[in-house]
Design an enzyme around this catalytic site. Structure first.
Site, PDB file in Angstrom:
ATOM      1  N   LYS A   1     -11.533   1.162 -14.963  1.00  0.00           N
ATOM      2  CA  LYS A   1     -10.155   1.641 -14.824  1.00  0.00           C
ATOM      3  C   LYS A   1      -9.226   0.452 -14.546  1.00  0.00           C
ATOM      4  O   LYS A   1      -9.690  -0.647 -14.240  1.00  0.00           O
ATOM      5  CB  LYS A   1     -10.069   2.659 -13.686  1.00  0.00           C
TER       6      LYS A   1
ATOM      7  N   ARG B   1      -8.963  13.592  -0.802  1.00  0.00           N
ATOM      8  CA  ARG B   1      -8.117  13.158  -1.895  1.00  0.00           C
ATOM      9  C   ARG B   1      -8.258  14.147  -3.048  1.00  0.00           C
ATOM     10  O   ARG B   1      -7.441  15.020  -3.216  1.00  0.00           O
ATOM     11  CB  ARG B   1      -8.478  11.720  -2.306  1.00  0.00           C
TER      12      ARG B   1
ATOM     13  N   HIS C   1     -16.849  10.926  -3.306  1.00  0.00           N
ATOM     14  CA  HIS C   1     -16.392   9.548  -3.114  1.00  0.00           C
ATOM     15  C   HIS C   1     -16.282   9.256  -1.624  1.00  0.00           C
ATOM     16  O   HIS C   1     -15.803  10.097  -0.856  1.00  0.00           O
ATOM     17  CB  HIS C   1     -15.036   9.340  -3.794  1.00  0.00           C
TER      18      HIS C   1
ATOM     19  N   ARG D   1     -21.698   4.352  -9.299  1.00  0.00           N
ATOM     20  CA  ARG D   1     -20.486   3.841  -9.947  1.00  0.00           C
ATOM     21  C   ARG D   1     -20.214   2.434  -9.418  1.00  0.00           C
ATOM     22  O   ARG D   1     -20.009   2.242  -8.220  1.00  0.00           O
ATOM     23  CB  ARG D   1     -19.296   4.756  -9.660  1.00  0.00           C
TER      24      ARG D   1
ATOM     25  N   TYR E   1      15.562 -20.958  -4.889  1.00  0.00           N
ATOM     26  CA  TYR E   1      16.500 -19.919  -4.460  1.00  0.00           C
ATOM     27  C   TYR E   1      16.588 -19.868  -2.938  1.00  0.00           C
ATOM     28  O   TYR E   1      15.576 -19.910  -2.245  1.00  0.00           O
ATOM     29  CB  TYR E   1      16.062 -18.551  -4.980  1.00  0.00           C
TER      30      TYR E   1
ATOM     31  N   CYS F   1       9.746 -17.950  -7.844  1.00  0.00           N
ATOM     32  CA  CYS F   1      10.725 -17.353  -8.756  1.00  0.00           C
ATOM     33  C   CYS F   1      10.036 -16.343  -9.679  1.00  0.00           C
ATOM     34  O   CYS F   1       8.814 -16.181  -9.643  1.00  0.00           O
ATOM     35  CB  CYS F   1      11.393 -18.435  -9.594  1.00  0.00           C
TER      36      CYS F   1
ATOM     37  N   ASP G   1       9.561 -16.659 -12.835  1.00  0.00           N
ATOM     38  CA  ASP G   1       8.768 -17.326 -13.872  1.00  0.00           C
ATOM     39  C   ASP G   1       8.229 -18.688 -13.457  1.00  0.00           C
ATOM     40  O   ASP G   1       7.529 -19.331 -14.252  1.00  0.00           O
ATOM     41  CB  ASP G   1       9.625 -17.535 -15.132  1.00  0.00           C
TER      42      ASP G   1
END
Length: 358
Positions: A38, A132, A162, A216, A257, A303, A305
């Site tokens: 997942k 859950r 689970h 799992r 910044y 930042c 990027d």
């Protein structure tokens, strides 16, 4: 793979991933190990992970969403896929069409199932204490089983639960295993699949559970754990960038910044082409990166990027930088961010290309 023009990428070691799979397979003995792929295989790339494992003979996988299952089914018509999350009415119909197994965890799903004519395979989810998903009352589980057994097109293949504390509170873990075992003993039905263990439970406790058929394998497939002492697990994920520009600062010069960093002396700053849009979030500063086997500090604000690293004159333009997965571990970054290792790798966005070692 498309050419990488920005020298920033995640290096995925599929050899180590398979070693993790085989090591856990040895631990659990004759039980089948289901890789959990997942969330794009926890950020590793689900199609590439499944292709590699499938070519090694692994044919059963688990995901959370139908969308994830459909992406796999388009490429891999022969694998078995279980959707562990909640499937809506429309999703149930689509799963039946595409031969994808779904999880039934509530009465609304049961009512929808009774109305479809297509063949479909299901797993029932029992809530043993996670609170859950799943049927919490044993009486409800029995009622659902008795109801669905009457429909020849509905194949009740498995049941699972689970654990909330397999990596920590053993007492609560034991309560959950006891509740699940009690539920299994109460039903008059032979399941082809019974699975309860996640990674922590599989490695530590599965050998002592005699009534399950599968486990799992999620986070530990990817070389990580929330338990100490799992040194046999091999790292599968390295986040890499390169020095794209170098700045020479004088005492008093400010960086980035908000001008939050001020050079105290003459300093050298390396710029990396990676930022929070790539999932390397602002909270990673302050922190360290690895260059040529040594640590160098991240300074200023990260930042969207770019980010800033304080370097020295031994570092040249184009030098490779490891943000994590080397001497700076994923667990160290998780501690820095006050989170868990799962989140560190899952939050690296698809803007970062994946390069595969196999």
């Amino acid at each position: 793979m498309n050419k990488i023009y920005r020298k920033t990428y995640a290096e995925i070691n599929l050899n180590n991933l398979y070693l993790n799979y085989k090591n856990v397979e040895k631990i659990v003995g004759n039980k089948k190990v289901i890789p959990v792929v997942k969330a794009n295989a926890y950020g590793h790339g689900s199609l590439e992970v499944v292709e590699y494992l499938f070519n090694k003979g692994v044919d059963h996988y688990a995901v959370s969403l139908l969308e994830e299952a459909l992406e796999l089914r388009e490429v891999f018509p022969l694998i078995k896929i279980l959707v562990m999350g909640v499937s809506t009415d429309e999703a149930i119909l689509k799963a039946a069409e595409k031969n994808i197994d779904i999880t039934i965890s509530n009465f609304s799903q049961v009512e929808k199932l009774k109305k479809i004519k297509e063949n479909i395979s299901i797993n029932l989810k029992f809530d043993s204490g996670m609170n859950r998903l799943g049927f919490k009352k044993i009486e409800d589980l029995n009622n659902v089983l008795n109801e669905l057994k009457r429909y020849s097109n509905i194949h009740i293949e498995g049941i699972f639960t689970h654990f909330a504390t397999a990596d920590g509170d053993k007492k609560y873990y034991d309560q959950q295993t006891g509740q699940f075992e009690k539920a299994l003993n109460s039903v008059d039905f032979k399941f082809g699949m019974i699975h309860s263990s996640n990674s922590s439970s599989a490695i530590k406790y599965e050998r002592d559970i005699d009534y399950t058929t599968h486990v799992r394998l999620g986070i530990s497939l990817y070389g990580l754990s929330l338990d100490p002492g799992m040194d046999f697990l091999k790292n599968t994920y390295k986040l890499v960038s390169h020095i794209s520009e170098i700045k020479y600062l004088s005492a008093g010069d400010k960086v980035g910044y908000g001008a939050t960093y001020t050079a105290k002396n003459n300093e050298i700053i390396g710029i990396l082409p990676i930022g929070y849009a790539d999932g390397f979030i602002r909270k990673n500063s302050p922190g360290d990166v690895e260059i040529k086997g040594k640590r160098y500090p991240i300074i200023g604000r990260i930042c969207m990027d770019q980010l800033f690293v304080k370097i020295d004159d031994t570092i040249t333009l184009g030098e490779q930088v490891t943000l994590f997965g080397g001497i700076i571990t994923i667990d160290e970054v998780a501690k820095r961010l006050d989170t868990i290792n799962y989140e560190v790798i899952c939050q690296i966005t698809n803007r970062v290309p994946r390069i595969y070692i196999k």
